[in-house]
Write an enzyme that holds these catalytic residues in place. Structure first.
Site, PDB file in Angstrom:
ATOM      1  N   GLU A 155       0.845  -1.211   0.000  1.00 35.21           N
ATOM      2  CA  GLU A 155       0.000   0.000   0.000  1.00 35.21           C
ATOM      3  C   GLU A 155       0.874   1.252   0.000  1.00 35.21           C
ATOM      4  O   GLU A 155       0.581   2.212  -0.687  1.00 35.21           O
ATOM      5  CB  GLU A 155      -0.919  -0.022   1.233  1.00 35.21           C
ATOM      6  CG  GLU A 155      -1.877   1.157   1.252  1.00 35.21           C
ATOM      7  CD  GLU A 155      -2.949   1.046   2.322  1.00 35.21           C
ATOM      8  OE1 GLU A 155      -3.220  -0.070   2.798  1.00 35.21           O
ATOM      9  OE2 GLU A 155      -3.529   2.092   2.685  1.00 35.21           O
ATOM     10  N   ARG A 163      -8.013   2.964  13.771  1.00 35.68           N
ATOM     11  CA  ARG A 163      -8.922   1.842  13.489  1.00 35.68           C
ATOM     12  C   ARG A 163      -8.945   0.891  14.683  1.00 35.68           C
ATOM     13  O   ARG A 163      -9.993   0.340  15.028  1.00 35.68           O
ATOM     14  CB  ARG A 163      -8.515   1.100  12.210  1.00 35.68           C
ATOM     15  CG  ARG A 163      -9.451  -0.045  11.859  1.00 35.68           C
ATOM     16  CD  ARG A 163      -9.240  -0.557  10.459  1.00 35.68           C
ATOM     17  NE  ARG A 163      -9.864   0.274   9.450  1.00 35.68           N
ATOM     18  CZ  ARG A 163     -11.091   0.108   8.960  1.00 35.68           C
ATOM     19  NH1 ARG A 163     -11.840  -0.897   9.396  1.00 35.68           N
ATOM     20  NH2 ARG A 163     -11.595   0.913   8.063  1.00 35.68           N
ATOM     21  N   GLU A 165     -11.022  -7.921   4.443  1.00 29.53           N
ATOM     22  CA  GLU A 165     -10.410  -7.952   5.772  1.00 29.53           C
ATOM     23  C   GLU A 165     -11.291  -8.558   6.867  1.00 29.53           C
ATOM     24  O   GLU A 165     -10.774  -9.220   7.775  1.00 29.53           O
ATOM     25  CB  GLU A 165     -10.039  -6.529   6.200  1.00 29.53           C
ATOM     26  CG  GLU A 165      -8.934  -5.907   5.378  1.00 29.53           C
ATOM     27  CD  GLU A 165      -8.873  -4.407   5.581  1.00 29.53           C
ATOM     28  OE1 GLU A 165      -9.829  -3.711   5.175  1.00 29.53           O
ATOM     29  OE2 GLU A 165      -7.894  -3.930   6.156  1.00 29.53           O
TER      30      GLU A 165
END
Ligand code: FAD
Ligand code: FES
Length: 1278
Positions: free
Chosen positions: A763, A841, A1222
């Site tokens: 990423e 998160r 995920e």
């Protein structure tokens, strides 16, 4: 790196086919078949290729050719294999995407008794009420296997086999070598730049060569020497290969044992010993069975079919699996040199030091005789590793006892161990004292006490795990003691004490049970057009090409004519000042072009998501693996040598490695993050109970099969450059390169066709390679390529953040949680990268699925001297949710209530507000929970497990059901955007492009399904070629599970524009075809190209005010897992997992189930297997598949069922689907907590050791942690 199996090819030897890894000079006498040689999409796929493709066994496809070749090779040797043979064929192959089930299921169709449990029907009535598709693929569509159509063996050798008649490998093998003996052989000689390779043809020639040049290195399988040369930079200027010398391959059945030539491959040894065990009386084959038990878990077939018996012995590895067996059995070795020959028995003197043997430099090991066992003699071998399959041992041993005839009185006892010293050792002090003693409890106690004293390890012993290893030595002896006692009790009932039946579980060797898999999904509604592929299990559209080796990955792009190779030069210190860089040695390497460093950067050397990184370190390095520069040469081999020639001197500075170090030194990135709701003080004061503790969750390496790769091609005009990159992030690749070169982004074109796995690791971190390669291309004006080796990749590019949590939870007697405080610390490494978003998160998932009225979560990013950690599937969510389930399990234990009941009691309900004040709507979790509870038969199995645990002392089972709720959206609102571009050509074909990368998750397949439904045309008319910055600009990374939602909607919008433009032509010609409407539009000068754009609405959460929605919606799932642990070794078996997952209305059930299973198995690695080890100085020890173990074929649950929740359309995403990449990963925590449950049972059974109910079990739950937690008389002895 010899361990992932992706490069497996088949070698035809005259008599059998093998999957092999071998240097090319070693391939004389072989024919090589690669995946391209067995079938192709252009002509006809081979049935193996077809079946893996149609059974959805290929996702990113990078492992697929190797897996295809392992299966193909098995079929060439055994056209009619059993299910077990098929499963064993993949011991040397790894896949990081699929979770293995689809591969095995597809290939089981080749089995003699097809199915192997695949037809297990779900016994839950719930499943029988709905229309369910029976299978994700239809085996009836498969081409039959026709062995007569395969390429033939060389006719001359076929003739030799026919003359003889096929009677099994060993006979044929001996015949061949007899025959080769008479044929004059030629010596082969290969001269390389620095190495001469000689293949000796006769024993005399070999011994003469050794006499003339004693330092010449013998190489047979090259599985040791290859690694020493490639990874330890050793150079052996002269190599002699004795692989084809008849005497070194001879097998002789003598009066005292079977003698094997030292070059015999281990796979042949295994075969011959199996034959002997089948033929000979049982008492004679005790040692053979010990060798076979070790070979069962010894490497993969690829290694075993090339690695030699002699190579294993002479390597003298302290953890060799075979040497303890040979030493304990008293195997005899025949050693020769020019004019001398001697036979020695392998005993404690054979290995005089670390990796040393008694052989003189000019001597060669000719053969080894493995003895028959005698009457009254018993033998066992044990090995414990991190992973059962294809892993090196932590401790390994061979144990032998010989009794006085007709008695239980010991005549000889030999206990030999690997993994307990710098060489294989024999516990002589302990065993010598046992002569004439009886095999009883007293002997057991004495031996254990003796071993505990004799087999000492210093606390800093290489390999660590000191307590575990020492305990294993006793555990193994206990197993041996009981195994022998079991036999003596039958033979000498009067002389021996009876075996307690509950102890019998200690003697059982690991057995594989027949697998059973169920995948359930809802069929498309009746009446859906046949052409509408949405909701159907369409195979990944590139899978056939992936299976045939035609699919092109970055490094498959043919070399440019004037292309150069780049190799990074990285820091060997965790924190230091660079005092000098000397490239003079590198410059002498042939093909050297230049060295590049910070000085060469024309634009900005500053880079990174938060601009806190450098392209090349300038004065200071802040981690081992920090990129300092790079060498550019003509070939990758020269680049490797040149990089080794760059000498850097440092002035070391204090380094911070662990989270604890960082806390102690107040070393953090940024400030504390916080989220809270309710009144914590009030909550804790009202609670009946308060529990507090700590738990650590280790990091994880992405281990995508394709390592980072970039090719940069300068275009020569105005700073233009084209980059082919294995990345999840074309936008950042483009902008970082432009920034570094000081050119506008419009000069940089980034192209991605597909990537061989990403999982978050590409990423942002792919940019560290691509930026360096771009600079080299800029400086040299020539195309430059770099693909990282696995060890470099693991060292440089970071992984999942390790987390440490300090928690305090308050709850009522009935298990209701009323207050929670968790302090989270993550090991961010040397730069920020995405660490803040990951911690955010984590804080947003610290509730997992539970309503907690008073809650406070804090998060700190520890700044350490490790490579920057980064995104990894789940992005901090799994760590936070594991912490949640950890304290939840302690709440249940403290209350003495069933964990399932306590979890259920605390679950959110429809309409509840989360701790970040988002309302839970369309909350399907309760349905997932109920269905999983029912389908797994949780309550019935709980009782069965309790009974099993009562009856078995040394094996315990555990069960756990775990929910998950995963928020869907990027945490940063503006990233929730996407674009698509669609071109319709005049023949009606459609070229589609969107902002997402295909990395195995089937994104392109789903996008084509979406476009096909939107445009109402068959998928065959739509094609996606690649993702690039010049078609769809400014794309968000392919991450956060949202790529289908975002890009799917953008594709839909683009299709709507096209449809609108075609509308008049459809109206004019309602019965026309798509092609006619398209042509009519073109002739009317209507644009047939359109863009689509989508932005997720209503996002924007503020941590300051704890308001606004961070997520568009949530994905839910529940898993129930059962495990069995071996309390003596810490080994565990995943017996069964049942998953119910809400993926909305699945766009493609095959792909979605593939994502669920793949994520689950990756989570299984995270929570039970994968461990990164660092030196105290911050150097990563685990840099490849030999030391870092990801789940293998044998790691998956034996019974594995996945059910996609039915009738749950999601109105917030394309065609009512849901994100799936995920969310399922965390469900593997059900295995972790099932292990914890089993350990609890083991501890509860041990009244001698007064133990707390609550005990600490950090993640991953490795054999070491499991064994150490199962406290018993052996753990207390060491
Ligand atoms: C992926 C992988 C997994 C592995 N797993 C295991 C495992 O589970 N358990 C385990 O014990 N090992 C394991 N190994 C180690 C390896 O398989 C063994 O050491 C192997 O048997 C070595 O054989 P070779 O023919 O490849 O040796 P080579 O690399 O060819 O040679 C090894 C050494 O032996 C010497 N040698 C070879 N033949 C002779 C001879 N006739 N006389 C004198 N010297 C000789 C060579 O000079 C060299 O020093 C593994 C290796 C790999 C790469
Ligand atoms: S499909 Fe196996 S590694 Fe990707």
């Amino acid at each position: 790196r010899r361990g992932c199996g992706a490069c497996t090819v088949m070698l035809f030897q005259p008599l059998f086919c093998q999957c092999r890894l071998a240097p090319s000079a070693r391939l004389h006498h072989f024919a090589v078949t690669t995946v391209e040689g067995i079938g192709s999409t252009k002509s006809r796929l081979h049935p193996v290729q077809e079946r893996i493709s149609k059974s959805h066994g290929s996702q990113c496809g990078f492992c697929t050719p190797g897996i295809v070749m392992s299966m193909y090779t098995l079929l060439r040797n055994q056209p009619d294999p059993t299910v077990e043979e098929i499963e064993n064929a993949f011991q040397g192959n790894l896949c990081r995407c699929t979770g293995y089930r689809p591969i095995l299921q597809g290939f089981r169709t080749f089995a003699r008794v097809s199915g192997g449990g695949d037809t297990v029907s779900p016994n839950c009535s719930l499943f029988q009420q709905v229309t369910l598709s029976p299978s994700l693929f239809n085996p009836e569509e498969f081409m039959p296997l026709d062995p007569t159509q395969e390429p033939i063996f060389p006719p001359e050798l076929l003739q030799c086999i026919r003359e003889l008649g096929w009677e099994g490998g060993s006979v044929v093998r001996n015949y061949l070598f007899q025959r080769l003996k008479d044929v004059p052989q030629k010596q082969l000689r290969f001269e390389g730049e620095r190495v001469t390779w000689i293949q000796a043809s006769t024993l005399t020639e070999l011994l003469d060569l050794k006499a003339q040049c004693p330092e010449a290195k013998l190489v047979v399988g090259n599985t040791e020497i290859g690694i020493e040369m490639k990874f330890k930079n050793k150079l052996f200027p002269m190599i002699v290969c004795p692989a084809w010398i008849p005497e070194l391959n001879a097998v002789e059945h003598g009066p005292e044992g079977i003698s094997f030539g030292a070059s015999c491959p281990l796979s042949s040894v295994e075969k011959i010993l199996h034959e002997a065990v089948d033929k000979l009386p049982a008492y004679k084959t005790e040692v053979f069975k010990g060798v076979l038990e070790q070979l069962r878990w010894f490497a993969g077939i690829q290694v075993k079919s090339v690695a030699s018996l002699g190579g294993n012995i002479i390597t003298a590895s302290p953890i060799s699996d075979l040497n303890p067996v040979f030493m304990a059995s008293g195997a005899k070795l025949t050693i020769v040199s020019a004019g001398t020959r001697r036979t020695v028995q392998m005993d404690h003197t054979f290995f005089p030091g670390y990796r040393k043997t008694l052989l003189a430099p000019e001597e060669v090991l000719l053969s080894i005789e493995i003895p028959y066992s005698r009457e009254g003699e018993y033998f066992s071998a044990f090995k414990q590793a991190s992973r059962r399959e294809d892993d090196i041992a932590k401790v390994t041993c061979g144990m032998r006892v010989l009794f006085q005839p007709g008695t239980a009185q010991v005549k000889e006892l030999a206990l030999c161990y690997g993994g307990m010293a710098d060489r294989t050792i024999s516990a002589l002090k302990t065993t010598q004292k046992q002569t004439a003693n009886s095999w009883n409890e007293g002997l057991l106690q004495a031996v254990c006490a003796g071993l505990a004293e004799e087999l000492h390890l210093s606390p800093d012993a290489p390999g660590g795990m000191v307590d575990f290893r020492r305990t294993l030595t006793l555990s193994f002896f206990f197993k041996f003691y009981l195994t022998v006692l079991q036999k003596l009790v039958i033979l000498l009932p009067q002389n021996c004490a009876k075996l307690d039946p509950s102890d019998a579980s200690a003697t059982l060797l690991f057995q594989k049970d027949p697998p059973a898999n169920v995948q359930l999904f809802q069929e498309v509604p009746e009446g859906q057009s046949e052409e509408d592929m949405v909701g159907r299990p369409l195979p990944h559209l590139a899978s056939a090409m992936q299976a045939s080796g035609e699919a092109v990955y970055c490094d498959d792009i043919p070399r440019y004519e004037n292309e150069l190779s780049l190799r990074l030069v990285t820091s060997t210190k965790a924190h230091a000042k660079i005092t000098s860089i000397d490239i003079s040695e590198a410059q002498t390497v042939p093909g050297f072009v230049c060295f590049i460093s910070a000085e060469d950067v024309p634009g900005s050397n500053k880079t990174g998501i938060l601009n806190d990184e450098t392209v090349f370190a300038k004065d200071e390095v802040t981690c081992v693996g920090h990129i300092i520069g790079a060498v550019v040469t003509d070939t990758p081999e020269h680049a490797q040598r040149a990089a080794q020639g760059v000498k850097i001197t440092y002035e070391e500075l204090p380094a911070i490695i662990t989270i604890k170090d960082a806390i102690n030194n107040n070393s953090y990135h940024g400030s504390e993050l916080k989220i809270g709701k309710g009144d914590l003080t009030k909550g804790f004061s009202e609670a009946d109970n308060v529990v507090s503790g700590e738990v650590h969750i280790g990091g994880q390496e992405h281990f995508y099969l394709e390592t980072h790769c970039t090719i940069a091609v300068p275009k020569g005009e105005q700073g233009e450059m084209e980059l082919f990159v294995s990345t999840q992030n074309t936008m950042k690749t483009q902008s970082f390169v432009a920034n570094m070169l000081g050119v506008p982004a419009n000069r940089i074109l980034v192209r991605v066709k597909r990537i061989g796995g990403g999982f978050g690791g590409k990423e942002t971190r792919s940019t560290v390679v691509s930026t360096a390669v771009a600079l080299a291309a800029y400086k040299t004006g020539r195309p430059v390529r770099c693909m990282l080796d696995r060890d470099e990749d693991m060292l440089i590019t970071g992984g999942r953040h390790p987390f440490l949590a300090k928690y305090k939870v308050g709850f009522m007697k009935d298990g209701k949680v009323v207050a929670l405080k968790v302090e989270h610390y993550s090991n961010a490494g040397n730069t920020m990268d995405l660490s803040q978003s990951i911690m955010e998160r984590a804080l947003l998932h610290m509730d997992n699925c539970y309503k907690i009225p008073n809650i406070l979560g804090t998060g700190r990013l520890c700044k350490t001297n490790l490579s920057s950690n980064t995104a990894f599937r789940g992005f901090g969510g799994p760590q936070a949710m594991l912490i949640a389930e950890y304290w939840m399990s302690e709440v249940a234990l403290t209350c003495g209530l069933p964990a399932e009941e306590v979890r259920r009691k605390n679950l959110y309900k429809e309409g509840d507000l989360t701790h970040f004040n988002q309302k839970l709507e369309a909350f399907t979790l309760s349905r997932c929970w109920d269905e999983c509870l029912a389908s797994s038969q949780y309550h019935a199995r709980r009782s069965e497990i309790d009974k099993f645990n009562e009856e078995n002392c040394w094996k315990k089972r555990g069960l756990c059901i775990i929910p998950t709720k995963f928020g869907i959206s990027f945490g940063i609102p503006f990233l929730n955007q996407s674009g698509a571009l669609i071109h319709v050509y005049t023949d009606g074909s459609v070229l589609l492009t969107h902002g997402g990368m295909e990395m195995g998750q089937g994104l392109h397949t789903k996008m084509i399904q979406v476009a096909s439904r939107a445009l109402k045309i068959p998928i065959s008319k739509i094609y996606i070629s690649e993702t690039s910055t010049n078609t769809v600009p400014n794309t968000s990374p392919t991450a956060a599970s949202v790529s289908t939602d975002l890009n799917g909607q953008a594709v839909y919008e683009a299709c709507q524009t096209i449809l609108k433009r075609l509308e008049p032509f459809k109206k004019k010609n309602p019965s026309g075809t798509w092609e006619e409407w398209v042509l009519a539009a073109y002739l009317d000068a209507v644009s047939l190209s359109a863009t689509g754009f989508y932005k997720t609405p209503n996002l924007g959460y503020s941590f300051e005010t704890n308001s606004g929605n961070p997520f568009h919606y949530f994905s839910y799932g529940v898993a129930c897992s059962e495990v069995e642990i071996d309390c003596l070794t810490g080994d565990h078996k995943n017996l069964r997992t049942d998953i119910v997952m809400d993926v909305g209305s699945s766009l493609n059930p095959a792909i979605d189930i593939g994502q669920v299973e793949g994520a689950f198995v990756q989570g299984l690695g995270l929570f039970t297997l994968e461990e990164l080890h660092y030196s105290p100085e911050g150097s990563l020890h685990t840099r490849g598949p030999s030391t870092y173990k990801i789940p293998a074929f044998g790691s998956i649950p034996i019974e594995f069922s996945v059910s996609l929740l039915r009738d749950c359309p999601n109105k917030k995403a394309i065609y009512a689907s849901k994100a799936v990449g995920e969310p399922p990963l965390f469900l593997a925590a059900s295995i972790f907590f099932a292990i914890k449950d089993a350990i609890h049972a083991a501890r509860a059974k041990n009244p001698d050791c007064k133990m707390e109910k609550l005990f600490r079990l950090d993640s991953p739950a490795t054999p070491e942690k499991i064994r150490n937690a199962c406290v018993d008389q052996f753990t207390t002895l060491v």
